[in-house]
Design a protein around this motif. Structure first.
Motif, PDB file in Angstrom:
ATOM      1  N   ARG A 184       0.832  -1.211   0.000  1.00  0.00           N
ATOM      2  CA  ARG A 184       0.000   0.000   0.000  1.00  0.00           C
ATOM      3  C   ARG A 184       0.864   1.258   0.000  1.00  0.00           C
ATOM      4  O   ARG A 184       0.610   2.202  -0.735  1.00  0.00           O
ATOM      5  N   TYR A 185       1.914   1.265   0.821  1.00  0.00           N
ATOM      6  CA  TYR A 185       2.792   2.431   0.911  1.00  0.00           C
ATOM      7  C   TYR A 185       3.501   2.672  -0.422  1.00  0.00           C
ATOM      8  O   TYR A 185       3.532   3.803  -0.928  1.00  0.00           O
ATOM      9  N   GLU A 188       1.102   3.935  -3.126  1.00  0.00           N
ATOM     10  CA  GLU A 188       0.768   5.342  -2.888  1.00  0.00           C
ATOM     11  C   GLU A 188       1.962   6.252  -3.214  1.00  0.00           C
ATOM     12  O   GLU A 188       1.815   7.310  -3.826  1.00  0.00           O
ATOM     13  N   SER A 191       2.365   6.516  -6.991  1.00  0.00           N
ATOM     14  CA  SER A 191       1.316   7.322  -7.632  1.00  0.00           C
ATOM     15  C   SER A 191       1.542   8.818  -7.362  1.00  0.00           C
ATOM     16  O   SER A 191       1.319   9.656  -8.237  1.00  0.00           O
ATOM     17  N   ARG A 192       1.994   9.165  -6.171  1.00  0.00           N
ATOM     18  CA  ARG A 192       2.275  10.569  -5.876  1.00  0.00           C
ATOM     19  C   ARG A 192       3.500  11.053  -6.650  1.00  0.00           C
ATOM     20  O   ARG A 192       3.543  12.191  -7.096  1.00  0.00           O
TER      21      ARG A 192
END
Length: 197
Positions: A184-185, A188, A191-192
């Motif tokens: 998940r990290y 994320e 994507s950022r």
């Protein structure tokens, strides 16, 4: 406060084995430069993880003294006074206060006459009683491991156990409680990063 990483833990382990170890030698072990090691040690001191470099003297070997543990049962309201007085006694190495208000004193004495030793600094009227144990040997655990620190997952905040994982992201080691949080990290993060580019 920045989380500890594996290099910090290795530095702490090396210092716990020999607090006088040169930074150059530590740097060789952890693949950093001596100035980088110095910066990390300074940060560990600032965070209060390292509280000083101390000398550990085995008093028993100096004068053939007797090692004891004295358990002092303070009267209600006298715990602080007994604790403070115990710290000032000759030969004291450690003083502990238990949740029940008992004060434990580890000391090394020139003889086994503990009553006169206690009377030299502690008001015996402040005690309900005391018990003394002569020690035949003592050892101290030196060293640390990752389990000595309660690291938290950077995603969910749970304590990282033996099943935890780490990943290096932009040169920083991140700790996760499980592979799912790591995924998940990283998802994320990517994507950022793509949104910025």
């Amino acid at each position: 406060m920045r989380d500890l990483d594996d290099i910090d833990l290795e530095i702490l382990q090396l210092l716990s084995q020999d607090a006088r170890r040169p930074y150059r030698e530590i740097a060789d072990h952890v693949d950093l430069t001596p100035p980088a090691v110095s910066d990390r040690i300074a940060r560990l001191e600032e965070q209060g993880i390292i509280r000083g470099f101390t000398l550990d003297i085995d008093r028993e070997k100096l004068q053939r003294d007797v090692a004891i543990v004295a358990e002092l049962e303070a009267k209600p309201g006298a715990v602080d006074d007994v604790y403070t007085a115990a710290l000032e006694l000759d030969g004291v190495e450690h003083v502990f206060e238990g949740m029940d208000g008992r004060v434990l004193v580890h000391a090394t004495l020139p003889d086994a006459n503990t009553r006169s030793w206690l009377e030299s600094g502690v008001d015996l009227d402040a005690l309900r009683g005391y018990d003394v144990t002569l020690l035949t040997r003592t050892d101290r655990r030196v060293g640390i491991s990752a389990t000595d620190f309660s690291l938290e997952c950077v995603v969910c905040g749970q304590t990282v156990t033996g099943d935890g994982v780490t990943a290096t992201v932009d040169g920083e080691i991140k700790t996760f409680c499980c592979p799912s949080c790591e995924d998940r990290y990283l998802t994320e993060y990517e994507s950022r990063r793509e949104a910025i580019d």
